[in-house]
Design an enzyme around this catalytic site. Structure first.
Site, PDB file in Angstrom:
ATOM      1  N   ALA A  59       0.676  -1.311  -0.073  1.00 54.71           N
ATOM      2  CA  ALA A  59       0.172   0.185   0.037  1.00 54.71           C
ATOM      3  C   ALA A  59       0.906   1.179  -0.149  1.00 54.71           C
ATOM      4  O   ALA A  59       0.590   2.250   0.584  1.00 54.71           O
ATOM      5  CB  ALA A  59      -0.947   0.088   1.112  1.00 54.71           C
ATOM      6  N   ARG A  89      -2.806   7.515 -10.902  1.00 52.00           N
ATOM      7  CA  ARG A  89      -3.890   7.474 -11.878  1.00 52.00           C
ATOM      8  C   ARG A  89      -4.934   8.053 -11.160  1.00 52.00           C
ATOM      9  O   ARG A  89      -5.913   8.364 -11.874  1.00 52.00           O
ATOM     10  CB  ARG A  89      -4.093   6.177 -12.453  1.00 52.00           C
ATOM     11  N   THR A  96       6.389  -2.986  -7.031  1.00 49.90           N
ATOM     12  CA  THR A  96       5.809  -3.998  -6.057  1.00 49.90           C
ATOM     13  C   THR A  96       6.843  -5.080  -5.609  1.00 49.90           C
ATOM     14  O   THR A  96       6.690  -5.550  -4.401  1.00 49.90           O
ATOM     15  CB  THR A  96       4.753  -4.910  -6.748  1.00 49.90           C
ATOM     16  N   TYR A 140     -37.681  23.562  16.294  1.00 46.92           N
ATOM     17  CA  TYR A 140     -36.177  23.477  16.659  1.00 46.92           C
ATOM     18  C   TYR A 140     -36.037  23.007  18.353  1.00 46.92           C
ATOM     19  O   TYR A 140     -36.454  23.935  19.147  1.00 46.92           O
ATOM     20  CB  TYR A 140     -35.515  24.657  16.253  1.00 46.92           C
ATOM     21  N   ASN A 165     -46.779  17.591  23.964  1.00 47.24           N
ATOM     22  CA  ASN A 165     -47.130  17.888  22.779  1.00 47.24           C
ATOM     23  C   ASN A 165     -46.355  19.427  22.514  1.00 47.24           C
ATOM     24  O   ASN A 165     -46.502  20.268  23.339  1.00 47.24           O
ATOM     25  CB  ASN A 165     -48.621  18.127  22.352  1.00 47.24           C
ATOM     26  N   TYR A 178     -29.082  29.221  22.592  1.00 50.44           N
ATOM     27  CA  TYR A 178     -27.667  29.890  22.409  1.00 50.44           C
ATOM     28  C   TYR A 178     -27.881  31.290  22.496  1.00 50.44           C
ATOM     29  O   TYR A 178     -28.662  31.906  22.116  1.00 50.44           O
ATOM     30  CB  TYR A 178     -27.228  29.682  20.988  1.00 50.44           C
TER      31      TYR A 178
HETATM   32  C1  UD1 Z   1      -0.376  -4.678 -10.452  1.00 50.18           C
HETATM   33  C2  UD1 Z   1       0.452  -5.827 -11.204  1.00 50.18           C
HETATM   34  C3  UD1 Z   1      -0.471  -6.301 -12.241  1.00 50.18           C
HETATM   35  C4  UD1 Z   1      -1.776  -6.908 -11.642  1.00 50.18           C
HETATM   36  C5  UD1 Z   1      -2.297  -5.653 -11.033  1.00 50.18           C
HETATM   37  C6  UD1 Z   1      -3.584  -6.160 -10.359  1.00 50.18           C
HETATM   38  C7  UD1 Z   1       2.731  -5.451 -10.587  1.00 50.18           C
HETATM   39  C8  UD1 Z   1       3.973  -4.857 -11.262  1.00 50.18           C
HETATM   40  N1  UD1 Z   1       1.532  -5.408 -11.567  1.00 50.18           N
HETATM   41  O1  UD1 Z   1      -0.556  -3.670 -11.234  1.00 50.18           O
HETATM   42  O2  UD1 Z   1       0.301  -7.479 -12.974  1.00 50.18           O
HETATM   43  O3  UD1 Z   1      -2.392  -7.401 -12.648  1.00 50.18           O
HETATM   44  O4  UD1 Z   1      -1.604  -5.185  -9.943  1.00 50.18           O
HETATM   45  O5  UD1 Z   1      -4.431  -5.317  -9.651  1.00 50.18           O
HETATM   46  O6  UD1 Z   1       2.860  -5.828  -9.489  1.00 50.18           O
HETATM   47  N2  UD1 Z   1       2.584  -0.529  -4.502  1.00 50.18           N
HETATM   48  C9  UD1 Z   1       3.665  -0.414  -3.568  1.00 50.18           C
HETATM   49  N3  UD1 Z   1       4.826  -0.182  -3.732  1.00 50.18           N
HETATM   50  C10 UD1 Z   1       5.285   0.326  -5.254  1.00 50.18           C
HETATM   51  C11 UD1 Z   1       4.158   0.052  -6.043  1.00 50.18           C
HETATM   52  C12 UD1 Z   1       2.952  -0.515  -5.608  1.00 50.18           C
HETATM   53  O7  UD1 Z   1       3.249  -0.659  -2.203  1.00 50.18           O
HETATM   54  O8  UD1 Z   1       6.432   0.658  -5.210  1.00 50.18           O
HETATM   55  C13 UD1 Z   1       1.328  -1.214  -4.123  1.00 50.18           C
HETATM   56  C14 UD1 Z   1       0.184  -0.003  -4.553  1.00 50.18           C
HETATM   57  O9  UD1 Z   1      -0.107   0.846  -3.434  1.00 50.18           O
HETATM   58  C15 UD1 Z   1      -0.901  -0.861  -4.611  1.00 50.18           C
HETATM   59  C16 UD1 Z   1      -0.254  -2.087  -5.308  1.00 50.18           C
HETATM   60  O10 UD1 Z   1       1.185  -2.108  -4.694  1.00 50.18           O
HETATM   61  O11 UD1 Z   1      -1.659  -1.081  -3.704  1.00 50.18           O
HETATM   62  C17 UD1 Z   1      -0.328  -2.503  -6.769  1.00 50.18           C
HETATM   63  O12 UD1 Z   1       0.359  -1.502  -7.483  1.00 50.18           O
HETATM   64  P1  UD1 Z   1      -0.325  -0.565  -8.738  1.00 50.18           P
HETATM   65  O13 UD1 Z   1       0.424   0.457  -9.086  1.00 50.18           O
HETATM   66  O14 UD1 Z   1      -1.937  -0.421  -8.524  1.00 50.18           O
HETATM   67  O15 UD1 Z   1      -0.101  -1.774  -9.743  1.00 50.18           O
HETATM   68  P2  UD1 Z   1      -1.050  -2.225 -10.892  1.00 50.18           P
HETATM   69  O16 UD1 Z   1      -0.382  -1.221 -12.062  1.00 50.18           O
HETATM   70  O17 UD1 Z   1      -2.452  -2.145 -10.699  1.00 50.18           O
HETATM   71 MG    MG Z   2      -3.440  -1.686  -9.089  1.00 59.56          MG
END
Ligand code: UD1
Ligand code: MG
Length: 456
Positions: free
Chosen positions: A8, A14, A78, A366, A377, A387
């Site tokens: 997270a 986006r 990720t 009120y 009533n 107030y």
């Molecule tokens: C990711 C997957 C994709 C999958 C999709 C499903 C990767 C590279 N891609 O893409 O294959 O189909 O989820 O929903 O994993 N996050 C971090 N740190 C980071 C980047 C992201 O904690 O450096 C967290 C984000 O907060 C998010 C989650 O990882 O909760 C997924 O990241 P997001 O950028 O949404 O990946 P997607 O493009 O959706």
């Molecule tokens: Mg995502």
């Protein structure tokens, strides 16, 4: 036994928002809280949430026990996030489940199936996939002829042929903990986003001859990810349908359910009827046999059995006892308690006040910082003047009182049991029980000399 890491820390670009993506609300709860709660319901040995510094501050105020947060700053992908998460786990000898924090509709039963498939298949990595009509934006699961996953290709890095694959990566996977640390070291950032992709693990494990398996989510809606506001809306609609279906099965009638909105913590009793356009928020509890009228908005409140909320009423942090009737167009502000079979009617505003059973305040009134005894009533247009420009003061009205229309009760003030207040009075002093209080100018009739030109 397993441990879980929820990712997270991403920026959620986006979403185009100053609020981190995982903190955007879905049915009254941040996206991330949905994932946390579903994982907690499976009682993991350890649960680590990888966050940005901003998200960490918020998560640290949440009431979940045994939840650790680890900061990933900057978010480098990720795989890098999982690397951070691993540092907080005390053992890697048990399977590690990784979940993105932006996939809030996932069900506990699906995660259980994923875990047992991982164990049964003796896999090194099991990915929860789904067959979807529109795979755009998701990573695609590339399989060999024997049904093994050979790699995951992200949308941005996919060839036309790979883009045509409809089997997608949900982002949820279970990994053999011992194999994870080594494999993460091999993840590179030579991709379109210059990030360390967790999805590279599929190809890394496959190349080492470690078994990478997948199961498909039975309901592809469960794995919908939220990356922008359009997806947030799509997921919200699916969740509402799911929540409302759940209550319909429990015996609640919704008239035009597609127009109603519910938070996840709302509960509704059997034989209650919810009319179109109703919004129920927070941990609101609606009893059995109630009727919630069109356009009512009820937040953090309790509506007991058989109460009726007529259309377009707004109720916040209040308790409505059984058989009471509220509205139409009533406003109950925080701290209001409406007794059994009491009546709060059109254009009546009640704030931090307790109305005993059988009280009637039917029109244009009120009541603030007020207590009212049973069966009193309150006439149309009664105002408690609570107030004085600096402080709020209380009004106490006894039981069986009759407050005439257009009365101003200047607080602090008390009206005894059984008293009568004449219409149009301004009451500034205590009214003893069973007395008649008249606090208005006496009507005079003055006969005038009529001039000829005024004659009809
Ligand atoms: C990711 C997957 C994709 C999958 C999709 C499903 C990767 C590279 N891609 O893409 O294959 O189909 O989820 O929903 O994993 N996050 C971090 N740190 C980071 C980047 C992201 O904690 O450096 C967290 C984000 O907060 C998010 C989650 O990882 O909760 C997924 O990241 P997001 O950028 O949404 O990946 P997607 O493009 O959706
Ligand atoms: Mg995502």
């Amino acid at each position: 036994m397993f441990s879980a890491i929820i990712l997270a820390a991403g920026q959620g670009k986006r979403m185009r928002s100053k609020i981190p993506k995982v903190l955007h609300a879905l049915s009254g709860k941040p996206l991330l809280a949905h994932s946390i709660e579903v994982v907690i319901s499976l009682t993991p040995k350890e649960l680590v949430v990888v966050t940005s510094p901003k998200v960490s501050e918020v998560v640290s105020t949440w009431p979940y026990e045994n939840l650790k947060t680890v900061i990933q700053d900057p978010p480098a992908g990720t795989a890098d996030a999982v690397r951070c998460g691993l540092s907080a786990l005390s053992t890697l000898d048990i399977p590690v489940m990784v979940l993105p924090g932006d996939v809030p509709l996932i069900r506990a039963s699906t995660l259980k199936t994923l875990l047992s498939h991982f164990e049964d298949a003796g896999a090194a990595l099991t990915i929860l996939g789904a067959d979807v009509d529109d795979p755009f934006g998701y990573g695609r699961l590339i399989m060999d002829s024997e049904g093994r996953v050979t790699q995951i290709v992200e949308e941005r890095d996919a060839s036309e042929e790979e883009k045509a694959v409809h089997l997608i990566n949900s982002g949820i996977m279970v990994i053999r903990g011992s194999a994870l640390q080594d494999a993460l070291r091999e993840v590179a950032s030579d991709n379109a986003q210059r990030e360390f992709y967790l999805t590279d693990l599929a190809a890394i494990f496959h190349a080492k001859g470690l078994p990478v398996t997948t199961i498909k989510a039975e309901d592809p809606d469960e794995i919908l990810g939220v990356n922008d506001r359009v997806q947030l809306d799509e997921v919200q609609k699916k969740l509402l349908t799911r929540l409302i279906r759940g209550w319909q099965v429990q015996g609640v009638t919704f008239i035009l359910p597609e127009t109603c909105y519910l938070d996840t913590d709302v509960t509704i009793g059997m034989d209650t009827i919810v009319e179109p356009g109703v919004q129920l928020c927070g941990p609101t509890r609606i009893g059995e046999g109630c009727r919630i009228g069109r356009g009512a908005v009820i937040e953090n409140s309790i509506v007991e059995d058989g109460a009726e909320i007529r259309p377009y009423s707004v109720i916040e942090e209040s308790v409505i006892q059984s058989g009471a009737v509220i509205g139409p167009f009533a406003h109950l502000r925080p701290g209001s308690e409406i007794g059994e079979a009491a009546r709060v009617g059109n254009f009546v505003e009640v704030k931090k006040s307790k109305l005993a059973p059988g009280v009637k305040a039917s029109h244009l009134t009120y009541l603030g910082d007020t207590t009212i005894g049973a069966n009193t009533n309150i006439g149309a247009g009664t105002i408690t003047c609570n107030y004085d420009g600096a402080k709020k003061h209380p009004t106490h009205i006894g039981k069986e009182v009759f407050v005439g229309s257009n009365t101003a009760l200047v607080a602090p003030v008390e009206v005894g049991d059984g008293a009568i207040i004449a219409a149009g009075s301004t009451i500034t002093k205590k009214v003893p029980p069973k007395t008649l209080a008249v606090g208005r100018a006496r009507q005079q009739i003055i006969y005038r000399k009529i001039k000829r030109r005024e004659e009809p």
